[in-house]
Design a protein around this motif. Structure first.
Motif, mmCIF file in Angstrom:
data_model
loop_
_atom_site.group_PDB
_atom_site.id
_atom_site.type_symbol
_atom_site.label_atom_id
_atom_site.label_comp_id
_atom_site.label_asym_id
_atom_site.label_seq_id
_atom_site.Cartn_x
_atom_site.Cartn_y
_atom_site.Cartn_z
ATOM 1 N N SER A 8 37.244 53.109 54.648
ATOM 2 C CA SER A 8 37.792 51.957 55.362
ATOM 3 C C SER A 8 38.561 52.416 56.584
ATOM 4 C CB SER A 8 38.730 51.152 54.443
ATOM 5 O OG SER A 8 39.388 50.135 55.175
ATOM 6 N N THR A 9 38.340 51.751 57.691
ATOM 7 C CA THR A 9 39.165 51.965 58.883
ATOM 8 C C THR A 9 40.222 50.871 58.991
ATOM 9 O OG1 THR A 9 37.612 50.703 60.249
ATOM 10 C CG2 THR A 9 37.269 53.087 60.114
ATOM 11 N N GLU A 10 40.419 50.110 57.908
ATOM 12 C CA GLU A 10 41.357 48.982 57.861
ATOM 13 C C GLU A 10 41.056 47.976 58.964
ATOM 14 O OE1 GLU A 10 45.422 50.021 57.284
ATOM 15 O OE2 GLU A 10 44.950 51.440 55.683
ATOM 16 N N ILE B 248 40.413 44.237 52.347
ATOM 17 C CA ILE B 248 39.355 44.616 53.285
ATOM 18 C C ILE B 248 38.238 45.258 52.481
ATOM 19 C CG2 ILE B 248 38.732 46.215 55.147
ATOM 20 C CD1 ILE B 248 41.491 45.753 56.336
ATOM 21 N N LEU B 249 37.013 44.839 52.739
ATOM 22 C CA LEU B 249 35.865 45.419 52.050
ATOM 23 C C LEU B 249 35.433 46.674 52.801
ATOM 24 C CD1 LEU B 249 34.051 44.699 49.611
ATOM 25 C CD2 LEU B 249 32.475 43.625 51.219
ATOM 26 N N PRO B 250 35.563 47.855 52.201
ATOM 27 C CA PRO B 250 35.222 49.076 52.931
ATOM 28 C C PRO B 250 33.709 49.267 53.029
ATOM 29 C CG PRO B 250 35.818 49.616 50.692
ATOM 30 C CD PRO B 250 36.037 48.138 50.846
ATOM 31 N N PRO C 175 58.967 47.341 66.229
ATOM 32 C CA PRO C 175 58.428 46.982 64.913
ATOM 33 C C PRO C 175 57.891 48.214 64.204
ATOM 34 C CG PRO C 175 56.934 46.309 66.681
ATOM 35 C CD PRO C 175 58.208 46.753 67.339
ATOM 36 N N GLN C 176 58.106 48.250 62.904
ATOM 37 C CA GLN C 176 57.634 49.369 62.103
ATOM 38 C C GLN C 176 56.136 49.221 61.838
ATOM 39 O OE1 GLN C 176 59.522 52.083 61.097
ATOM 40 N NE2 GLN C 176 60.931 51.124 62.565
ATOM 41 N N PRO C 177 55.370 50.340 61.881
ATOM 42 C CA PRO C 177 53.936 50.247 61.568
ATOM 43 C C PRO C 177 53.731 49.822 60.121
ATOM 44 C CG PRO C 177 54.646 52.543 61.692
ATOM 45 C CD PRO C 177 55.793 51.705 62.185
ATOM 46 N N ALA C 178 52.663 49.091 59.916
ATOM 47 C CA ALA C 178 52.355 48.645 58.552
ATOM 48 C C ALA C 178 52.032 49.852 57.682
ATOM 49 C CB ALA C 178 51.172 47.683 58.582
ATOM 50 N N PRO C 179 52.425 49.827 56.420
ATOM 51 C CA PRO C 179 52.082 50.939 55.526
ATOM 52 C C PRO C 179 50.574 50.982 55.299
ATOM 53 C CG PRO C 179 53.012 49.116 54.279
ATOM 54 C CD PRO C 179 53.169 48.762 55.729
ATOM 55 N N PRO C 180 50.033 52.146 54.963
ATOM 56 C CA PRO C 180 48.594 52.225 54.696
ATOM 57 C C PRO C 180 48.227 51.365 53.498
ATOM 58 C CG PRO C 180 49.698 54.238 53.999
ATOM 59 C CD PRO C 180 50.705 53.437 54.773
ATOM 60 N N ARG C 181 47.034 50.805 53.541
ATOM 61 C CA ARG C 181 46.575 49.943 52.442
ATOM 62 C C ARG C 181 46.204 50.776 51.226
ATOM 63 N NH1 ARG C 181 45.342 44.702 54.311
ATOM 64 N NH2 ARG C 181 45.567 44.543 56.580
ATOM 65 N N LEU C 182 46.385 50.190 50.071
ATOM 66 C CA LEU C 182 46.004 50.817 48.814
ATOM 67 C C LEU C 182 44.520 50.575 48.588
ATOM 68 C CD1 LEU C 182 46.842 52.220 46.127
ATOM 69 C CD2 LEU C 182 47.216 49.918 45.211
ATOM 70 N N THR C 183 43.756 51.637 48.441
ATOM 71 C CA THR C 183 42.317 51.519 48.202
ATOM 72 C C THR C 183 42.076 51.484 46.699
ATOM 73 O OG1 THR C 183 41.844 52.750 50.222
ATOM 74 C CG2 THR C 183 40.062 52.549 48.632
ATOM 75 N N ILE C 184 41.450 50.413 46.218
ATOM 76 C CA ILE C 184 41.188 50.254 44.791
ATOM 77 C C ILE C 184 39.744 49.807 44.594
ATOM 78 C CG2 ILE C 184 43.578 49.673 44.232
ATOM 79 C CD1 ILE C 184 42.759 46.745 44.125
ATOM 80 N N ALA C 185 39.252 49.998 43.380
ATOM 81 C CA ALA C 185 37.948 49.459 42.989
ATOM 82 C C ALA C 185 38.228 48.225 42.132
ATOM 83 C CB ALA C 185 37.136 50.493 42.220
#
Length: 236
Positions: free
Chosen positions: A136-138, A119-121, A2-12
């Motif tokens: 965030s450490t996801e 995810i709430l950082p 399985p491919q690793p999940a892409p990094p999450r987009l951090t937004i405000a």
């Protein structure tokens, strides 16, 4: 494999005035509810407990509604929820996550962060500005994220108030420097290494005054011309 999940987009995200549901008001749920309410969200909570000690723990969290009952799917349809935070026992979270995501709702599940849509950082407000440092450490280590973001905030403390000052100067530059390229270059200088060293060594008020004097000198030759050909200086 399985491919690793892409990094999450951090937004405000602006949640002011938006309804958010928190399922489970234990320590994790209360922290999320408090953070969301601080950001202006209209937070509702579900938890079956109602003993005096538990109610005391909720003091200070401005809940729009509190349902004193176990989780049930009908509550997902009670409002057009902007976000759903699942902080109940794992088996409840798993059921609620599936039901919420089937409805197209964005879910954060404390027990299985890899299934979360958001995810709430860990966050730390910086100085007198509206700026926030977030880490965030996801979901891999929330406590570690909180500890590291505190240390990072301490490390950049000398520049906390420069954030607000730079914002003021940027606004003044837009009213002062007519040439867009020159304006961008000058605004970029507010974040240059020499300028940041000035802030560290001389303080925000001194450097802000120096920068404002630079703008005053730039104002002279940069005059707007009105349609009649008469020159009019930029607002002071």
């Amino acid at each position: 494999m399985p491919q690793p999940a892409p990094p999450r987009l951090t937004i405000a995200l602006n949640v002011a005035g938006r309804p958010v549901l928190v399922v489970g008001l234990g320590p994790v749920g209360r922290r999320k509810a408090a953070s969301l309410a601080e950001a202006g969200a209209l937070v509702s909570g579900i938890d079956p407990r109602d003993d005096p000690a538990f109610v005391a723990e909720l003091a200070g969290i401005p809940l729009a509604r509190r349902w004193i009952e176990p989780y049930r799917a009908e509550r997902l349809d009670a409002e057009a929820w902007a976000l759903v935070a699942l902080c109940a026992p794992e088996e409840v979270n798993r059921i609620a996550a599936a039901e919420a995501q089937n409805r197209g709702l964005w879910v954060a599940t404390a027990s299985e962060p890899e299934r979360s849509d958001w995810i709430l950082p860990a966050r730390q407000r910086l100085g007198n500005s509206r700026a926030t440092l977030a880490l965030s450490t996801e979901g891999a280590g929330p406590a570690l994220a909180a500890a590291l973001v505190r240390r990072a905030a301490e490390a950049i403390q000398p520049w906390n108030d420069w954030i607000a000052a730079a914002g003021r100067l940027r606004a003044e530059a837009r009213a002062t420097i007519a040439d867009p390229a020159q304006r961008r270059a000058w605004v970029a200088s507010l974040a240059s290494e020499p300028r940041l060293e000035q802030v560290r060594n001389q303080g925000v008020s001194v450097v802000e005054a120096q920068a404002r004097e630079e703008l005053r000198r730039l104002r002279g030759p940069l005059l707007n011309r009105d349609p009649l050909g008469e020159s009019a200086s930029f607002p002071p």
